[in-house]
Design a protein around this motif. Structure first.
Motif, PDB file in Angstrom:
ATOM      1  N   ASN A  94       0.821  -1.220   0.000  1.00 51.37           N
ATOM      2  CA  ASN A  94       0.000   0.000   0.000  1.00 51.37           C
ATOM      3  C   ASN A  94       0.856   1.271   0.000  1.00 51.37           C
ATOM      4  OD1 ASN A  94      -2.393  -1.456  -0.040  1.00 51.37           O
ATOM      5  ND2 ASN A  94      -2.644  -1.411   2.181  1.00 51.37           N
ATOM      6  N   ASP A 124       4.898  -6.599  -4.565  1.00 48.33           N
ATOM      7  CA  ASP A 124       3.657  -6.057  -4.023  1.00 48.33           C
ATOM      8  C   ASP A 124       3.044  -7.109  -3.110  1.00 48.33           C
ATOM      9  OD1 ASP A 124       1.253  -4.831  -3.524  1.00 48.33           O
ATOM     10  OD2 ASP A 124       0.389  -5.352  -5.473  1.00 48.33           O
ATOM     11  N   CYS A 129       0.384  -7.953  -1.704  1.00 48.42           N
ATOM     12  CA  CYS A 129      -1.091  -7.950  -1.690  1.00 48.42           C
ATOM     13  C   CYS A 129      -1.652  -6.598  -1.264  1.00 48.42           C
ATOM     14  CB  CYS A 129      -1.646  -9.066  -0.801  1.00 48.42           C
ATOM     15  SG  CYS A 129      -3.407  -9.415  -1.087  1.00 48.42           S
ATOM     16  N   SER A 130      -1.149  -5.537  -1.900  1.00 44.48           N
ATOM     17  CA  SER A 130      -1.671  -4.197  -1.616  1.00 44.48           C
ATOM     18  C   SER A 130      -3.117  -4.074  -2.086  1.00 44.48           C
ATOM     19  CB  SER A 130      -0.825  -3.143  -2.342  1.00 44.48           C
ATOM     20  OG  SER A 130       0.501  -3.150  -1.888  1.00 44.48           O
ATOM     21  N   SER A 131      -3.865  -3.224  -1.393  1.00 43.40           N
ATOM     22  CA  SER A 131      -5.246  -2.960  -1.796  1.00 43.40           C
ATOM     23  C   SER A 131      -5.346  -1.686  -2.634  1.00 43.40           C
ATOM     24  CB  SER A 131      -6.147  -2.849  -0.563  1.00 43.40           C
ATOM     25  OG  SER A 131      -5.704  -1.806   0.292  1.00 43.40           O
ATOM     26  N   ASP A 132      -4.216  -0.994  -2.822  1.00 39.25           N
ATOM     27  CA  ASP A 132      -4.226   0.224  -3.628  1.00 39.25           C
ATOM     28  C   ASP A 132      -3.579  -0.062  -4.991  1.00 39.25           C
ATOM     29  OD1 ASP A 132      -1.526   0.060  -3.131  1.00 39.25           O
ATOM     30  OD2 ASP A 132      -1.350   2.003  -2.129  1.00 39.25           O
ATOM     31  N   ASP A 133      -3.111   0.966  -5.672  1.00 38.45           N
ATOM     32  CA  ASP A 133      -2.582   0.801  -7.028  1.00 38.45           C
ATOM     33  C   ASP A 133      -1.054   0.703  -7.065  1.00 38.45           C
ATOM     34  OD1 ASP A 133      -2.177   3.391  -6.254  1.00 38.45           O
ATOM     35  OD2 ASP A 133      -3.037   4.311  -8.055  1.00 38.45           O
ATOM     36  N   THR A 134      -0.468   0.229  -5.984  1.00 37.58           N
ATOM     37  CA  THR A 134       0.994   0.107  -5.899  1.00 37.58           C
ATOM     38  C   THR A 134       1.573  -0.606  -7.106  1.00 37.58           C
ATOM     39  OG1 THR A 134       1.116   0.174  -3.464  1.00 37.58           O
ATOM     40  CG2 THR A 134       2.885  -0.990  -4.620  1.00 37.58           C
ATOM     41  N   ARG A 166       3.653 -10.135  -7.388  1.00 44.67           N
ATOM     42  CA  ARG A 166       2.552  -9.853  -6.462  1.00 44.67           C
ATOM     43  C   ARG A 166       2.213 -11.082  -5.649  1.00 44.67           C
ATOM     44  NH1 ARG A 166      -1.789  -6.792  -4.958  1.00 44.67           N
ATOM     45  NH2 ARG A 166      -3.802  -7.813  -4.753  1.00 44.67           N
ATOM     46  N   ASN A 221      -1.253 -11.257   1.874  1.00 41.22           N
ATOM     47  CA  ASN A 221      -0.213 -10.486   2.550  1.00 41.22           C
ATOM     48  C   ASN A 221       0.637 -11.416   3.415  1.00 41.22           C
ATOM     49  OD1 ASN A 221       0.404  -8.744   5.314  1.00 41.22           O
ATOM     50  ND2 ASN A 221       0.784  -7.637   3.413  1.00 41.22           N
TER      51      ASN A 221
END
Length: 229
Positions: free
Chosen positions: A17, A40, A42-47, A60, A64
């Motif tokens: 994130n 990444d 398991c980001s919930s944003d646009d990383t 990815r 997480n």
């Protein structure tokens, strides 16, 4: 432009994130021609989309797993793509590319397999006093248990040869990974040194990672590292 002998230098950057800051962290590294793999977690944003648009390879995690697992995923990816040197680098703007390049230069001598960043040999900007005291206590504790005469045990800026990276094989995904890295370096018998670096504590990094709970994370890291050694 980096020299031909360093074309296989990879920056491994774990991220969770970090969509609002990761472009600024990646841009100078990409501009100087280094290979980058962002893991990444398991980001919930646009990383991951921002990292990919900036020219990085992106791995990815479907769930997480924590920073230790992200580092190992990135190290494995870089080694599988022929990395000769690997740099672990934060995604939130705390690390300096100039410091990383000085550490890469130190590896060129062929005398070391690990060059570890130390904020206590260098300097910090906007570091909370409580954080400084805890890190110094953690450093003393780690020195006693590993025999390594370190000045900074929880610095994420590291440069290593492929041989050094191959000796890590991290098993602890979360809090214990920082202690585990030092345990693996000590057990490997490979040569290492510290290098001065600057750690910049921005409003963003202080808000995200420098709360009181972060201090307890360091204590838990040390405990788990000893428990699973």
């Amino acid at each position: 432009m980096i020299s031909d002998e360093m074309q296989n230098c990879w920056f491994v950057i774990p991220a969770f994130n970090e969509g609002c800051v990761i472009h600024d962290a990646l841009e100078p590294v990409q501009h100087r021609g280094y290979q980058i793999v962002v893991v990444d977690d398991c980001s919930s944003d646009d990383t991951r989309h921002i990292a990919s648009a900036a020219g990085a390879w992106v791995c990815r995690h479907a769930i997480n797993l924590g920073q230790g697992a992200a580092l190992q995923t990135g190290i494995d990816f870089a080694l599988n793509h022929g990395a000769s040197v690997i740099v672990t680098f934060d995604s939130d703007g705390q690390h300096s590319l100039d410091d990383a390049e000085a550490m890469i230069e130190a590896l060129k001598t062929g005398s070391f397999d690990y060059v570890l960043g130390s904020r206590f040999l260098g300097k910090t900007e906007n570091m909370p006093t409580s954080r400084r005291l805890l890190l110094q206590a953690a450093t003393l504790y780690t020195r006693l248990h590993t025999g390594m005469k370190l000045t900074d045990t929880h610095n994420g800026l590291r440069a290593m040869t492929a041989r050094g990276a191959s000796a890590l094989n991290l098993q602890h995904n979360r809090m214990a990974h920082a202690s585990e890295i030092l345990d693996k370096i000590a057990a490997s018998g490979l040569p290492w040194r510290e290098h001065p670096c600057t750690i910049t504590y921005t409003d963003y990094s202080r808000a995200k990672g420098q709360r009181l709970s972060g201090m307890f994370d360091i204590l838990l890291d040390l405990y788990l590292g000893r428990l699973h050694k």
